[in-house]
Design a protein around this motif. Structure first.
Motif, PDB file in Angstrom:
ATOM      1  N   GLN A  48      52.931  46.092  36.889  1.00 24.38           N
ATOM      2  CA  GLN A  48      52.029  46.128  35.745  1.00 24.38           C
ATOM      3  C   GLN A  48      50.580  45.957  36.218  1.00 24.38           C
ATOM      4  O   GLN A  48      50.286  45.136  37.084  1.00 24.38           O
ATOM      5  CB  GLN A  48      52.372  45.013  34.758  1.00 24.38           C
ATOM      6  N   TYR A  49      49.690  46.739  35.633  1.00 26.26           N
ATOM      7  CA  TYR A  49      48.263  46.643  35.951  1.00 26.26           C
ATOM      8  C   TYR A  49      47.669  45.402  35.294  1.00 26.26           C
ATOM      9  O   TYR A  49      47.979  45.085  34.148  1.00 26.26           O
ATOM     10  CB  TYR A  49      47.540  47.898  35.454  1.00 26.26           C
ATOM     11  N   ARG A  50      46.806  44.674  36.026  1.00 22.06           N
ATOM     12  CA  ARG A  50      46.227  43.435  35.488  1.00 22.06           C
ATOM     13  C   ARG A  50      44.702  43.438  35.433  1.00 22.06           C
ATOM     14  O   ARG A  50      44.106  42.750  34.626  1.00 22.06           O
ATOM     15  CB  ARG A  50      46.701  42.237  36.311  1.00 22.06           C
ATOM     16  N   THR A  76      39.636  51.458  30.570  1.00 19.99           N
ATOM     17  CA  THR A  76      40.696  52.274  31.170  1.00 19.99           C
ATOM     18  C   THR A  76      40.783  53.611  30.438  1.00 19.99           C
ATOM     19  O   THR A  76      40.191  53.800  29.373  1.00 19.99           O
ATOM     20  CB  THR A  76      42.056  51.566  31.107  1.00 19.99           C
ATOM     21  N   THR A  77      41.526  54.524  31.023  1.00 20.34           N
ATOM     22  CA  THR A  77      41.723  55.827  30.397  1.00 20.34           C
ATOM     23  C   THR A  77      43.172  56.259  30.603  1.00 20.34           C
ATOM     24  O   THR A  77      43.976  55.502  31.167  1.00 20.34           O
ATOM     25  CB  THR A  77      40.747  56.873  30.983  1.00 20.34           C
ATOM     26  N   THR A  78      43.511  57.456  30.149  1.00 21.23           N
ATOM     27  CA  THR A  78      44.867  57.977  30.267  1.00 21.23           C
ATOM     28  C   THR A  78      44.840  59.334  30.964  1.00 21.23           C
ATOM     29  O   THR A  78      43.786  59.977  31.085  1.00 21.23           O
ATOM     30  CB  THR A  78      45.517  58.141  28.887  1.00 21.23           C
ATOM     31  N   THR A  79      45.997  59.804  31.396  1.00 20.90           N
ATOM     32  CA  THR A  79      46.075  61.047  32.173  1.00 20.90           C
ATOM     33  C   THR A  79      45.668  62.271  31.366  1.00 20.90           C
ATOM     34  O   THR A  79      45.208  63.266  31.936  1.00 20.90           O
ATOM     35  CB  THR A  79      47.496  61.251  32.719  1.00 20.90           C
ATOM     36  N   ASP A 103      51.380  52.923  29.467  1.00 22.39           N
ATOM     37  CA  ASP A 103      52.369  51.878  29.169  1.00 22.39           C
ATOM     38  C   ASP A 103      52.211  50.667  30.094  1.00 22.39           C
ATOM     39  O   ASP A 103      53.212  50.081  30.540  1.00 22.39           O
ATOM     40  CB  ASP A 103      53.792  52.441  29.284  1.00 22.39           C
ATOM     41  N   GLY A 104      50.976  50.307  30.371  1.00 22.00           N
ATOM     42  CA  GLY A 104      50.712  49.128  31.198  1.00 22.00           C
ATOM     43  C   GLY A 104      50.825  49.352  32.687  1.00 22.00           C
ATOM     44  O   GLY A 104      50.572  48.440  33.470  1.00 22.00           O
TER      45      GLY A 104
END
Length: 285
Positions: A48-50, A76-79, A103-104
């Motif tokens: 999981q990214y923190r 943050t961003t998404t693909t 999803d984290g």
């Protein structure tokens, strides 16, 4: 062009894990010149990214050992986001890299350099002349200025560089945060900051330099050499003119591995083009 096509994928991203200490990240920040490193935590549901730890975090909190205390939240961003959307995010937030999260989980990293590469390769608009994107206000320092003072000047100017001027105010070189990080070192168990503070009889002592002493605690001090800036600067500076396009300047930056290029008119310094300024050409902000 979407983020998935421009980002560095997870398999190629260097990360550090929780729990961990500053020593786990120093090699990447100092020896490999990374500006920041993502922090992840293994869990029963997978990694999981923190958060993110940057070189500024390490320098500003030299007394802190634990990654959990050093890391910070960043946008943050998404693909499936577009490169233009990320360019606007990077420009608006004043950050150099954005984790790509699904999803984290950390799917990758997209950076200012990734967007610059998309401009250089013709994947994004690069036809704007850089004279429209450049900044007229240029951070400068004198070649004989002690590095300790120049570091403070860069910090107060809130930019990652300073153009170094010689005796006749001609451009003599460029000094960046990376140049300073490369020669800075953490000193354990000393009662003072050594070369980080000028002596009372030093010609370069100024009242605000005391802020350096307050910044670094006695148990762990960041020591920066007090030698003149000209000993640490890059003397051969790549320059551009206002008629060059964003694409041409992006290619110049990538070829020379630089993040900013002075704008000149004849022999005169008239501005600076930073890589983030090229991003501004993709946004309406």
């Amino acid at each position: 062009m979407n983020v998935a096509d421009a980002m560095t994928p997870r398999d190629d991203v260097v990360t550090v894990e929780l729990p961990g200490t500053r020593d786990d990240i120093l090699e990447y920040i100092q020896e490999r010149a990374f500006s920041s490193v993502p922090v992840v935590k293994p869990t029963s549901d997978g990694e999981q990214y923190r958060g993110l730890v940057s070189r500024d975090d390490l320098i500003e909190h030299p007394e802190e050992d634990q990654l959990a205390m050093l890391m910070r939240d960043v946008p943050t961003t998404t693909t499936d986001a577009t490169v233009r959307e990320v360019a606007a995010l990077l420009h608006r937030e004043g950050t150099r890299r954005v984790p790509v999260i699904e999803d984290g989980r950390l799917e990758g990293i997209v950076t200012v350099t990734d967007v610059v590469r998309a401009i250089a390769d013709g994947e994004e608009d690069g036809d704007t002349e850089v004279g429209e994107l450049a900044r007229e206000d240029v951070n400068t320092t004198y070649a004989e200025t002690p590095l300790t003072v120049a570091e403070r000047e860069i910090s107060y100017a809130n930019v990652p560089y300073t153009v170094v001027l010689g005796e006749d105010a001609e451009m003599a070189g460029m000094l960046t945060e990376v140049d300073i990080i490369e020669v800075a070192r953490v000193v354990e168990g000393e009662a003072d900051t050594g070369d980080s503070i000028a002596d009372d009889d030093d010609d370069w002592k100024w009242e605000s330099i005391k802020a350096v002493g307050a910044r670094y605690l006695p148990t762990r001090n960041v020591e920066i050499p007090a030698a003149p800036v000209q000993e640490f600067m890059t003397p051969d500076v790549v320059t551009v003119t206002k008629r060059r396009t964003a694409r041409e300047v992006a290619q110049t930056m990538l070829t020379n591995d630089v993040e900013q290029v002075p704008l000149v008119s004849g022999d005169s310094l008239v501005g600076i083009v930073r890589d983030v300024d090229l991003l501004a050409g993709l946004t309406d902000e």
